[in-house]
Design a protein around this motif. Structure first.
Motif, PDB file in Angstrom:
ATOM      1  N   PRO A  90       0.913   0.097 -45.113  1.00  0.00           N
ATOM      2  CA  PRO A  90       2.359   0.483 -44.988  1.00  0.00           C
ATOM      3  C   PRO A  90       2.174   0.696 -44.064  1.00  0.00           C
ATOM      4  O   PRO A  90       2.818   0.812 -43.489  1.00  0.00           O
ATOM      5  N   VAL A  91       0.572   1.175 -42.830  1.00  0.00           N
ATOM      6  CA  VAL A  91       1.425   0.789 -41.744  1.00  0.00           C
ATOM      7  C   VAL A  91       1.626  -0.077 -41.506  1.00  0.00           C
ATOM      8  O   VAL A  91       1.851  -0.282 -39.388  1.00  0.00           O
ATOM      9  N   GLU A  92       1.842  -1.317 -41.945  1.00  0.00           N
ATOM     10  CA  GLU A  92       2.881  -2.547 -41.159  1.00  0.00           C
ATOM     11  C   GLU A  92       4.241  -2.398 -41.705  1.00  0.00           C
ATOM     12  O   GLU A  92       5.193  -2.883 -40.267  1.00  0.00           O
ATOM     13  N   PHE A  93       4.092  -1.743 -42.630  1.00  0.00           N
ATOM     14  CA  PHE A  93       5.856  -2.235 -43.504  1.00  0.00           C
ATOM     15  C   PHE A  93       6.640  -1.155 -43.305  1.00  0.00           C
ATOM     16  O   PHE A  93       8.071  -0.581 -42.728  1.00  0.00           O
ATOM     17  N   ILE A  94       5.743   0.729 -43.015  1.00  0.00           N
ATOM     18  CA  ILE A  94       6.194   1.221 -42.538  1.00  0.00           C
ATOM     19  C   ILE A  94       7.323   2.167 -41.942  1.00  0.00           C
ATOM     20  O   ILE A  94       8.472   2.420 -41.811  1.00  0.00           O
ATOM     21  N   PRO A  95       6.921   1.282 -40.816  1.00  0.00           N
ATOM     22  CA  PRO A  95       8.014   1.264 -39.619  1.00  0.00           C
ATOM     23  C   PRO A  95       8.628   0.323 -39.588  1.00  0.00           C
ATOM     24  O   PRO A  95       9.308   1.626 -38.828  1.00  0.00           O
ATOM     25  N   VAL A  96       8.833  -0.539 -39.856  1.00  0.00           N
ATOM     26  CA  VAL A  96       9.820  -1.251 -39.726  1.00  0.00           C
ATOM     27  C   VAL A  96      10.792  -0.807 -41.031  1.00  0.00           C
ATOM     28  O   VAL A  96      12.131  -1.082 -40.548  1.00  0.00           O
ATOM     29  N   ALA A  97      11.100   0.008 -42.044  1.00  0.00           N
ATOM     30  CA  ALA A  97      11.431   0.354 -43.004  1.00  0.00           C
ATOM     31  C   ALA A  97      12.073   2.295 -41.877  1.00  0.00           C
ATOM     32  O   ALA A  97      13.121   2.150 -42.283  1.00  0.00           O
ATOM     33  N   GLU A  98      10.813   2.394 -42.130  1.00  0.00           N
ATOM     34  CA  GLU A  98      12.162   3.505 -40.115  1.00  0.00           C
ATOM     35  C   GLU A  98      13.125   3.401 -39.316  1.00  0.00           C
ATOM     36  O   GLU A  98      14.026   3.855 -39.677  1.00  0.00           O
ATOM     37  N   GLU A  99      12.422   1.815 -38.909  1.00  0.00           N
ATOM     38  CA  GLU A  99      13.444   2.063 -37.875  1.00  0.00           C
ATOM     39  C   GLU A  99      14.721   1.326 -38.487  1.00  0.00           C
ATOM     40  O   GLU A  99      16.448   1.734 -37.721  1.00  0.00           O
ATOM     41  N   THR A 100      15.045   0.371 -39.712  1.00  0.00           N
ATOM     42  CA  THR A 100      16.007  -0.170 -40.180  1.00  0.00           C
ATOM     43  C   THR A 100      16.809   0.713 -41.549  1.00  0.00           C
ATOM     44  O   THR A 100      17.571   0.534 -41.486  1.00  0.00           O
ATOM     45  N   GLY A 101      15.967   2.093 -41.689  1.00  0.00           N
ATOM     46  CA  GLY A 101      16.543   3.216 -42.437  1.00  0.00           C
ATOM     47  C   GLY A 101      16.670   3.073 -43.395  1.00  0.00           C
ATOM     48  O   GLY A 101      16.649   3.618 -44.843  1.00  0.00           O
ATOM     49  N   LEU A 102      15.392   1.523 -44.284  1.00  0.00           N
ATOM     50  CA  LEU A 102      14.932   1.045 -45.668  1.00  0.00           C
ATOM     51  C   LEU A 102      14.535   2.505 -45.815  1.00  0.00           C
ATOM     52  O   LEU A 102      13.802   2.369 -46.980  1.00  0.00           O
ATOM     53  N   ILE A 103      13.449   2.637 -45.663  1.00  0.00           N
ATOM     54  CA  ILE A 103      12.585   4.021 -45.178  1.00  0.00           C
ATOM     55  C   ILE A 103      13.822   5.268 -46.291  1.00  0.00           C
ATOM     56  O   ILE A 103      12.887   5.867 -47.483  1.00  0.00           O
ATOM     57  N   VAL A 104      14.876   5.819 -46.124  1.00  0.00           N
ATOM     58  CA  VAL A 104      15.920   6.466 -47.026  1.00  0.00           C
ATOM     59  C   VAL A 104      15.960   5.850 -48.250  1.00  0.00           C
ATOM     60  O   VAL A 104      15.291   7.443 -49.185  1.00  0.00           O
ATOM     61  N   PRO A 105      16.555   4.582 -48.331  1.00  0.00           N
ATOM     62  CA  PRO A 105      16.213   4.560 -50.657  1.00  0.00           C
ATOM     63  C   PRO A 105      14.601   4.686 -50.666  1.00  0.00           C
ATOM     64  O   PRO A 105      14.383   4.667 -51.644  1.00  0.00           O
TER      65      PRO A 105
END
Ligand code: C2E
Ligand code: MG
Ligand code: MG
Length: 437
Positions: free
Chosen positions: A223-238
């Protein structure tokens, strides 16, 4: 016109290269972006923003020679094309001049504004075919300058391109994984659960759910790798919504089948997720459908959320408190700790970051002691993260730290293993770490 000139320059330098004369026609592109420009627009208005841009343009023009070319790419982004045939570091000289000039405040109307820019530099090489490519690399370097803390320049190198491509790949794969999450019953995501232990009784009081991505080709991605990308792209919402749903329904299942009504679940919430207007209604709906008591849900937020200015964070936190939901401040001590704000927010728990627990032997004990005292005087309890050794555990108990988490007790495990842990506890078979508790 800038792109046209760039294109001509590339052609000339290819010709020079063919003639074995690479020294002539060397050039570089500087990609410039004003730092926090949006903040000026939002706070002082667009007309001050416009004036700031004009003022910056005057400064930039003073930093270049008449033969160099200067263009506005759009918004607050500018590009400079400089000739480097005589001095291969001229682009860096320009970047340094810009920084020096902008270190003084600008006076606009009655405002005194400190501004800075981030600059990416890409130098001509035989590899560039199209003008867009060199601009893209300068842009990539500019992003790196932003990531390193802004107000600086970075010269592009090939490794950055490789990283940028890998980052794009990750984003594409993450999008696929999220589509799959929404549209089908299988999922590349899974939750792992790490027990949170009462240091007094040695019993499990709850779990923290931690997201795992099983990438079809790469295997587990941290998650340390992909959570920041998810945050930046808004994918963290779903993704975040799914994590909340899954965590609550798992807790409901354990509470009911194992008859553990007090068991809690801690869920990490990223700032982008927290800032969404639908965040609270969403949680209410999840709590209703999963039927867990509201006080058994703990949301872990970081200090960066408290520093948000876009919404009234206090109001939102108070709404959560009024719903009976508990709040933990995660990774405490690693962010922008401004102690003055702590008492203003209805936070129930401070989670001491594991770097402090790790550093027990190198003099961090006093800091941990101070954090525990601070938390207790603000009527908060404390969870120590990353407990790995019996010595750390003993010292934390001495400091009256209430709860702990860490490999000493258990790493994050899948739901079957977590359930086994709970069952063993109920039949009084001990957790491995119970031996030392
Ligand atoms: P965190 O919330 O501070 O989670 C604790 C991290 O420390 C976890 O890493 C956990 O596996 C690790 N850890 C626990 N005990 C020990 C220990 O004794 N030693 C060491 N060295 N590490 C330990 P993980 O699972 O890789 O997660 C990293 C971070 O990713 C989390 O830090 C959290 O900020 C974020 N994250 C994970 N899941 C989610 C999620 O569902 N949503 C959001 N927004 N963020 C998440
Ligand atoms: Mg956490
Ligand atoms: Mg943490």
């Amino acid at each position: 016109f800038f792109m046209e000139t760039l294109s001509q320059k590339l052609q000339i330098s290819h010709l020079a290269q063919d003639n074995n004369d690479p020294a002539v026609n060397r050039f570089a592109v500087l990609y410039i972006d004003v730092d926090h420009f949006k903040l000026v627009n939002d706070s002082l208005g667009h007309s001050v923003g416009d004036q700031l841009l004009v003022a910056i343009v005057h400064f930039l023009k003073r930093c270049i020679r008449s033969a160099d070319m200067f263009a506005r790419l759009g918004g607050d982004e500018f590009a400079i094309l400089v000739d480097q045939s005589n001095d291969s570091s001229f682009a860096q000289t320009v970047a340094e001049r810009i920084r020096a000039l902008l270190s003084f405040p600008l006076k606009l109307q009655e405002h005194e504004i400190f501004t800075s820019v981030s600059i990416g530099i890409a130098c001509s090489s035989g590899n560039y075919k199209q003008p867009e490519e060199i601009l893209r690399d300068a842009d990539t370097a500019m992003y790196r300058a932003k990531a390193l803390g802004r107000s600086r320049y970075v010269v592009f190198d090939q490794a950055m391109h490789t990283q940028a491509v890998a980052r794009l790949r990750l984003e594409i794969d993450l999008r696929h994984a999220v589509e799959e999450l929404i549209s089908s019953s299988t999922s590349q995501f899974q939750l792992y659960y790490q027990p949170i232990i009462s240091l007094k009784t040695g019993k499990i009081v709850g779990f923290e759910s931690l997201l795992r991505w099983f990438h079809p080709q790469r295997g587990i991605v941290s998650p340390v790798e992909f959570i920041p990308v998810a945050e930046e792209t808004g994918l963290i919402v779903p993704i975040g919504r799914w994590v909340l749903q899954e965590s609550c329904s798992q807790l409901q299942y354990w509470q009911e089948t194992l008859n553990l009504p007090g068991l809690t679940i801690s869920v990490n919430v990223s700032s982008r997720q927290f800032l969404q207007p639908e965040f609270i209604p969403q949680i209410e709906q999840i709590l209703v459908s999963s039927q867990i008591p509201n006080y058994c849900l703990k949301l872990e937020i970081t200090e960066s959320v408290l520093m948000e200015t876009a919404i009234s964070v206090t109001e939102r936190l108070e709404q959560l408190r009024d719903l009976g939901i508990k709040l933990s401040l995660d990774d405490f001590g690693t962010g922008y700790s401004s102690l003055s704000y702590l008492h203003r927010f209805p936070v129930n728990t401070l989670k001491i970051d594991r770097t402090f627990v790790e550093g027990f032997n190198s003099g961090q004990e006093q800091i941990v002691r101070a954090i525990v005292t601070l938390a207790h005087s603000l009527a908060m309890d404390v969870v120590a993260e990353g407990i790995e050794t019996p010595e750390q555990l003993e010292r934390l108990k001495d400091l009256a730290c209430e709860y702990g988490q860490g490999y000493l007790f258990s790493p994050p495990v899948d739901r079957c293993k977590a359930e086994l842990m709970l069952r063993n506890l109920l039949t009084n078979q001990k957790l491995p770490a119970d031996r030392i508790l």
